[in-house]
Every structure is written in C-alpha cells, then in structure tokens.
Scaffold this motif. Sequence first.
Motif, PDB file in Angstrom:
ATOM      1  N   THR A  35      62.181 102.105  97.752  1.00  0.00           N
ATOM      2  CA  THR A  35      63.241 101.479  98.475  1.00  0.00           C
ATOM      3  C   THR A  35      64.451 102.360  98.392  1.00  0.00           C
ATOM      4  OG1 THR A  35      63.862  99.919  96.926  1.00  0.00           O
ATOM      5  CG2 THR A  35      62.141  99.051  98.713  1.00  0.00           C
ATOM      6  N   ALA A  39      61.910 104.872 103.651  1.00  0.00           N
ATOM      7  CA  ALA A  39      61.333 105.904 104.806  1.00  0.00           C
ATOM      8  C   ALA A  39      61.880 105.386 106.059  1.00  0.00           C
ATOM      9  CB  ALA A  39      59.849 105.891 104.802  1.00  0.00           C
ATOM     10  N   ASP A  40      61.986 104.204 106.408  1.00  0.00           N
ATOM     11  CA  ASP A  40      62.540 103.759 107.507  1.00  0.00           C
ATOM     12  C   ASP A  40      64.257 103.738 107.900  1.00  0.00           C
ATOM     13  OD1 ASP A  40      59.892 102.392 108.121  1.00  0.00           O
ATOM     14  OD2 ASP A  40      60.444 100.911 106.868  1.00  0.00           O
ATOM     15  N   SER A  41      64.937 104.026 106.901  1.00  0.00           N
ATOM     16  CA  SER A  41      66.320 104.238 106.881  1.00  0.00           C
ATOM     17  C   SER A  41      66.847 105.078 106.428  1.00  0.00           C
ATOM     18  CB  SER A  41      66.945 102.713 106.685  1.00  0.00           C
ATOM     19  OG  SER A  41      66.444 102.345 105.341  1.00  0.00           O
ATOM     20  N   PRO A  44      65.494 109.148 107.332  1.00  0.00           N
ATOM     21  CA  PRO A  44      65.789 109.571 108.439  1.00  0.00           C
ATOM     22  C   PRO A  44      67.266 109.865 108.619  1.00  0.00           C
ATOM     23  CG  PRO A  44      64.445 107.414 108.837  1.00  0.00           C
ATOM     24  CD  PRO A  44      64.773 107.656 107.369  1.00  0.00           C
ATOM     25  N   PRO A  61      59.627 108.235 108.878  1.00  0.00           N
ATOM     26  CA  PRO A  61      59.000 106.891 108.542  1.00  0.00           C
ATOM     27  C   PRO A  61      57.586 106.998 108.439  1.00  0.00           C
ATOM     28  CG  PRO A  61      60.592 106.749 110.441  1.00  0.00           C
ATOM     29  CD  PRO A  61      60.252 108.187 110.214  1.00  0.00           C
ATOM     30  N   VAL A  62      56.798 108.219 108.951  1.00  0.00           N
ATOM     31  CA  VAL A  62      55.292 108.302 108.790  1.00  0.00           C
ATOM     32  C   VAL A  62      54.886 109.389 107.835  1.00  0.00           C
ATOM     33  CG1 VAL A  62      55.119 107.010 111.073  1.00  0.00           C
ATOM     34  CG2 VAL A  62      55.194 109.671 110.772  1.00  0.00           C
ATOM     35  N   TYR A 257      56.539 102.769 115.187  1.00  0.00           N
ATOM     36  CA  TYR A 257      57.293 104.108 114.695  1.00  0.00           C
ATOM     37  C   TYR A 257      57.621 105.221 115.792  1.00  0.00           C
ATOM     38  CZ  TYR A 257      55.141 102.755 110.503  1.00  0.00           C
ATOM     39  OH  TYR A 257      55.083 101.966 109.048  1.00  0.00           O
ATOM     40  N   ALA A 260      61.362 103.412 115.537  1.00  0.00           N
ATOM     41  CA  ALA A 260      61.931 103.244 113.923  1.00  0.00           C
ATOM     42  C   ALA A 260      62.410 104.313 113.351  1.00  0.00           C
ATOM     43  CB  ALA A 260      60.387 102.971 113.051  1.00  0.00           C
ATOM     44  N   PRO A 261      62.294 105.540 113.692  1.00  0.00           N
ATOM     45  CA  PRO A 261      62.863 106.859 113.205  1.00  0.00           C
ATOM     46  C   PRO A 261      64.442 106.869 113.569  1.00  0.00           C
ATOM     47  CG  PRO A 261      60.900 107.685 113.903  1.00  0.00           C
ATOM     48  CD  PRO A 261      61.103 105.948 114.308  1.00  0.00           C
ATOM     49  N   GLN A 285      66.852  94.417 105.131  1.00  0.00           N
ATOM     50  CA  GLN A 285      65.465  94.494 105.455  1.00  0.00           C
ATOM     51  C   GLN A 285      64.406  94.061 104.137  1.00  0.00           C
ATOM     52  OE1 GLN A 285      63.959  98.330 106.506  1.00  0.00           O
ATOM     53  NE2 GLN A 285      62.089  98.064 106.274  1.00  0.00           N
TER      54      GLN A 285
END
Length: 422
Positions: A35, A39-41, A44, A61-62, A257, A260-261, A285
């Motif tokens: 965290t 990867a989601d925030s 990117p 994110p992926v 996804y 999401a990025p 989150q």
Amino acid sequence: MEAEIQRFNSEVRQYFWRNYLAHCIEGGLYMGGLTFIAADSVMPAMISLLGGGNWLIALMPVMTMMGVAWPTLLVAHRVEQLYWMKPFVLISSLIQRLIYLVAALALIFLSRTHPVAAVLIAAFAPFVAGSIGGTVVCAWMELVARVIPSDRLASSWAIRKILTAIIGIFAGGIIKTVLSQHPGAEGFGILHLYTFAGLMCSFFIFAMIRETKPLPPHPDKPRRTFIENMRSIPDLVRAYPQYRRFLKVKLLTMGIYIPAPFLAIHALETVGRGPGFLGDLVMAQMTGTIAGNILAGWLGDRLGGKILLIIARLSLIALCLGALFAESAAAFLALFFIFGVGLNFNEVGEATVTLEIVPPDRRPTCVAIITALAFPGMLTAALFSTLLRGITHSIIPSALLGAAALTASLLIALRIKEPRRV
C-alpha cells in the motif's frame, strides 16, 4: 483411502490455528507493504509526476497482475506433480521481494543521473516481481487449500485484507508526509523501502506455516507433460459450466482497470491538490477495505462467495458512475472508499469461489487458467485506458466503458450457482 482422509482432516485441525493465523498475518503484511506504493493511486501518480507516458500510467494498476498471469500455465502441470508446495513457494517468494529493494535503490540513487532508467526500473519492478510470483501462485493456492478448511477460506482472505487496510491507513499518513517533504523520485524511493520492509516481515511469518501431508493422488492419476496439459484445457473448461461462467466473470471484471489508472490523477487535477493528497485517497481506500472485508468475511463463510461477487460488481459500477460527477475532495474520498469496498469484496469472493468451483485433482491447472486469462483482459483494459485518455483527456469515456464491462460481468455472475449449494 478413508483412513488417509481422516488422517488429513486430523492434521489440518491439529495445525489449524497456527496456519490460519500465519496465513492471515503474512498476507496482511505483504499486501500492507504494497500500500505504500499503491498500484491504483500512488504508482500511476508517480509515473505521471516523473514524466512517464499515458501508456505506462495505464499499465501501473495491472502491472503486477500481468506479471503473475503469463507464467502460470507453463508450470501448472509441474505443480500438480509436486508433493510438497511450501519449499518451492518460500524460495521463489524471497527473490520476488528483493525486486522492490532494487526499485527503491534505483529511485533514490539513479534518478538524478539516469532519470529515465530509474523510472523504468520502478515501473517494471511490479511486473518482474509478479512474474516470479506467477511461477508459484498455483503452488501457493494449493498450499492454502491444503491447510485452510473451505468454510474458513472467506474469513481468512478477509482478515488478510483487513490487516492490509489497517497498515494502509498508517501508510496513507506516511505517504502524505514523505511526498510532502520529498516530492520527487527520492520520496517514491523511500516509499519503496517501506514496501520492502513489509514484504520481508511477511516472508518470515509465511515460513511459520506448517504444510500438512497431502492426500495421495488417485492411483490412475495421469502425469501430464506441458503439451498434454495444454491439450487437456479445452475439455476441462467444457466439462464444468460453472467454471466456464466464472472465467467470463473474471475477464469482464478487468473493465475496472479502464478508468482506474487515471482516477487518482483525475482527483488531483479536479480538486487542485498536490501529491500529498494521494495519502488521503489511500487512507480512504483502506478504510473502505476494512469495512468491506469485515462484511465480506462474515458473509462469505456463511453464504459462500457468489454474494460477494455480486456486491463487488455493484460497488465498482457505482464507482465508475460516481467518477462522472465528483468535483470535491470529499466526493473523491467517498469514491476511493467505495473503491476499497468493491475491490476487496471482489478479491475475497473470487479467491473463495476459485477454490470451491474447480475439481480438486485439477486445481493447479484451473487456477492457472483463471490467472492466465486475466493477462489479455488487463492488457486490453490498459490499451483502452491509454487510447481514451490520449484522445479525450477525460475520465468520462473510460468510466462509462468500465461500467458497461462490469454490468456484463454482473449479469453472468448472477447465473453462477453457489458452489456450496450445488
């Protein structure tokens, strides 16, 4: 055979609490460590702030999941033939964790003299680590299936995620402080060091798991080569309609996804905040993760994984549609809370259904198919995300397309029969 089953069940009960707690704590520390570079925030935004292109931002994110996906089918037939799973997982996962130390050192020491190299090393570190993880994910899932009873799977996945979220809330504050004081590559390198520390703590806890002696294979169980195993896949998928539906659900869920990025970047641009606001988004989150997993673990153990899949998709559809209208910091914090709820309902639900919906003697190959199928889905999502961002510079098209894919996934999920009631 009956005596072997009794022996196996007795050994599982004997080491249940040791294995259950180790599994939960190890997972919480591992994912909690990640965290710090969410990867989601965070990732990117890191690529964006350090000058990376939209295509690279869309992959962040992926990146880990794509790494995990591609090698699974290459090793599944070997995993089916392994007697002990833990040694293989233990050795490989140590190498996997060291990749993040390399990324941290690159960002801290290379960013001034070789900025492009530093960014690329950090960006592709999750893919390399995921690729190593992909060689052992089938063995790891098989190990989990051996040491955790099916009626405790949902709660074990949920507790892992709750611990992740608790660490993530503290991580959010650390992210905000570190990036405020070190807003460039050095700050992101420091966050990678926090990640590495969490991953190593999880490694030592994982080593405490006591693998139970497996049940003997059926006397006529075939020992397949790689080619034979690949040739068996079409018949395997055709033979289990429930499994086939689940594969479609998994593939369409990759639609999240697409938006999401750029969701965190869209939040920063819309509210006019600096990179420190990423810490607030991560905390929101993680709070959603705690709330979602408390409910997901309770529901999953009692009702099974299907209800979790449905709630997850409803939450993620709400996230996509909410992104169309959010304009304030409070609105984006609420969206990331929903993001945490939806993602974690989905992860608990998918992990629970995966181990219950597949034939036990082909479980490693079935898990490999599920994991490998995610690769084209994630790559397609990243492609759409990049194209839509480059053409429109808006979150609206990607959010609408993501909502459409998730709606299709929901409709198929409704047709899956709860494995515990079949």
